[in-house]
Design an enzyme around this catalytic site. Structure first.
Site, PDB file in Angstrom:
ATOM      1  CG  ASN A   9      -1.747   1.226   1.368  1.00 41.79           C
ATOM      2  OD1 ASN A   9      -1.770   2.058   0.462  1.00 41.79           O
ATOM      3  ND2 ASN A   9      -2.439   1.357   2.482  1.00 41.79           N
ATOM      4  CD1 TRP A  10       3.516   0.908  -2.803  1.00 42.33           C
ATOM      5  CD2 TRP A  10       3.805   2.135  -4.660  1.00 42.33           C
ATOM      6  NE1 TRP A  10       4.309   0.188  -3.671  1.00 42.33           N
ATOM      7  CE2 TRP A  10       4.505   0.914  -4.827  1.00 42.33           C
ATOM      8  CE3 TRP A  10       3.837   3.058  -5.711  1.00 42.33           C
ATOM      9  CZ2 TRP A  10       5.224   0.610  -5.975  1.00 42.33           C
ATOM     10  CZ3 TRP A  10       4.557   2.753  -6.866  1.00 42.33           C
ATOM     11  CH2 TRP A  10       5.249   1.541  -6.985  1.00 42.33           C
ATOM     12  CE  LYS A  11      -0.197   3.138   4.743  1.00 38.84           C
ATOM     13  NZ  LYS A  11      -0.181   3.211   6.193  1.00 38.84           N
ATOM     14  CG  HIS A  95      -5.882   1.833   5.314  1.00 40.61           C
ATOM     15  ND1 HIS A  95      -5.436   2.754   6.224  1.00 40.61           N
ATOM     16  CD2 HIS A  95      -4.865   0.966   5.104  1.00 40.61           C
ATOM     17  CE1 HIS A  95      -4.179   2.455   6.547  1.00 40.61           C
ATOM     18  NE2 HIS A  95      -3.813   1.379   5.881  1.00 40.61           N
ATOM     19  CD  GLU A  97      -2.981   5.414   6.773  1.00 42.53           C
ATOM     20  OE1 GLU A  97      -2.992   5.443   5.534  1.00 42.53           O
ATOM     21  OE2 GLU A  97      -2.050   4.895   7.432  1.00 42.53           O
ATOM     22  CD  GLU A 167      -3.454  -2.437   7.263  1.00 41.51           C
ATOM     23  OE1 GLU A 167      -2.460  -2.753   6.606  1.00 41.51           O
ATOM     24  OE2 GLU A 167      -3.988  -1.321   7.196  1.00 41.51           O
ATOM     25  N   GLY A 173       2.396   2.397  10.826  1.00 39.55           N
ATOM     26  CA  GLY A 173       3.320   3.518  10.681  1.00 39.55           C
ATOM     27  C   GLY A 173       4.018   3.928  11.968  1.00 39.55           C
ATOM     28  CB  SER A 213       5.242  -1.579  12.144  1.00 42.14           C
ATOM     29  OG  SER A 213       4.837  -0.239  12.336  1.00 42.14           O
ATOM     30  N   GLY A 234       2.897  -1.127   4.278  1.00 45.87           N
ATOM     31  CA  GLY A 234       2.945   0.300   3.981  1.00 45.87           C
ATOM     32  C   GLY A 234       4.376   0.743   3.699  1.00 45.87           C
ATOM     33  N   GLY A 235       5.017   1.342   4.699  1.00 48.31           N
ATOM     34  CA  GLY A 235       6.341   1.931   4.513  1.00 48.31           C
ATOM     35  C   GLY A 235       7.354   1.018   3.835  1.00 48.31           C
TER      36      GLY A 235
HETATM   37  P1  13P Z   1       2.983   0.458   7.658  1.00 46.75           P
HETATM   38  O1  13P Z   1       3.528  -0.835   7.096  1.00 46.75           O
HETATM   39  O2  13P Z   1       3.711   1.667   7.170  1.00 46.75           O
HETATM   40  O3  13P Z   1       2.861   0.391   9.147  1.00 46.75           O
HETATM   41  O4  13P Z   1       1.487   0.600   7.083  1.00 46.75           O
HETATM   42  C1  13P Z   1       0.634  -0.475   7.145  1.00 46.75           C
HETATM   43  C2  13P Z   1      -0.558  -0.144   6.373  1.00 46.75           C
HETATM   44  O5  13P Z   1      -1.324   0.739   6.733  1.00 46.75           O
HETATM   45  C3  13P Z   1      -0.820  -0.904   5.148  1.00 46.75           C
HETATM   46  O6  13P Z   1      -2.101  -0.649   4.660  1.00 46.75           O
END
Ligand code: 13P
Length: 250
Positions: A9-11, A95, A97, A167, A173, A213, A234-235
């Site tokens: 997920n590149w956000k 998600h 967010e 999640e 994050g 994470s 994510g990251g």
């Molecule tokens: P991180 O891996 O950056 O914690 O993000 C997870 C995420 O929200 C994937 O959708």
């Protein structure tokens, strides 16, 4: 048997040139991965171009969100049909967010799930509790309610197309990963709820991903658990080498 999946997920990261560069790097590395479905969820603007760049690749594309509406006067929104028409096959729905910053309720998320399935997209349905909810020992109830209100209106045939991502919000994050025991415990719980609400076959065939994470150092320990079928990353999905290590962590 259910699929092993690693989804990035590149956000809201990377300008076009940077995104193309990362895609290129991942494409080079993909041949080192077998038996794992790789999905990239870039910003929606890039999906159409990425579809062309991924010709001859088995990497699938997904969007990070879709509208709860079919089409019409919803300025700035992106319909599931549009996502499909640009070549994606997945869409992340619910998600944390989106739930937190854009006030998406379980009812809105249920509609998005419907739009996704009607457009022949497989939803990646996200659920997970806040830190305070875990501290109050309410995490199982919260996740169960998210599933029941956001997803379980689907019939047995429809839910087969859904991937679930657990999640925990406190792990996203933050660099604080759920322990393998915490993640496995919740994944087993989700599978139990699926079995109770649907049946054993639905529960056994549903891929349940862990997100929060998850990185190149901890993926192996997480993925070693029987109910953890991969990750929503994510990251660490923004670095091709790390994404590859995660994809090789089964
Ligand atoms: P991180 O891996 O950056 O914690 O993000 C997870 C995420 O929200 C994937 O959708």
């Amino acid at each position: 048997m259910r699929k092993k999946i690693v989804a990035g997920n590149w956000k809201m990261n990377l300008q076009l040139n940077e995104a193309k560069q990362l895609l290129q790097e991942i494409k080079v590395l993909e041949k080192n991965v077998s038996d794992v479905k790789l999905i990239i969820n870039p910003p929606a603007l890039y999906i159409s171009l990425f579809r062309e760049l991924l010709e001859n690749s088995v990497i699938a594309l997904g969007a990070q969100n879709c509208s709860e509406h079919v089409s019409g006067a919803y300025t700035g929104e992106i319909a599931a049909q549009m996502i499909k028409s640009c070549g994606a096959t997945y869409v992340i729905v619910g998600h944390s967010e989106r739930r937190t910053y854009y006030h998406e309720t379980n009812a809105i998320i249920a509609e998005k799930i419907n739009r996704a399935l009607a457009s022949d997209l497989s939803p990646i349905f996200c659920c997970g509790e806040l830190l305070s909810e875990r501290e109050e020992n309410n995490h199982f109830n919260v996740v169960e309610q998210q599933l029941k209100e956001g997803l379980f209106h689907l019939n047995e045939n429809e839910i087969k197309n859904v991937v679930i991502a657990y999640e925990p919000v406190w792990a996203i994050g933050t660099g604080v990963t759920a322990t393998a025991e915490q993640a496995q415990e919740m994944h087993a719980f989700i599978r139990k709820v699926l079995k109770e609400f649907y049946n054993e076959a639905v529960a056994q065939n549903c891929s349940i991903l862990y997100g929060g994470s998850c990185n190149a150092s901890n993926a192996k320990e997480l993925f070693a658990n029987p109910d953890i079928d991969g990750g929503l990353i994510g990251g660490a999905s923004l670095k091709a080498a790390d994404f590859l290590v995660i994809a090789q962590s089964f």
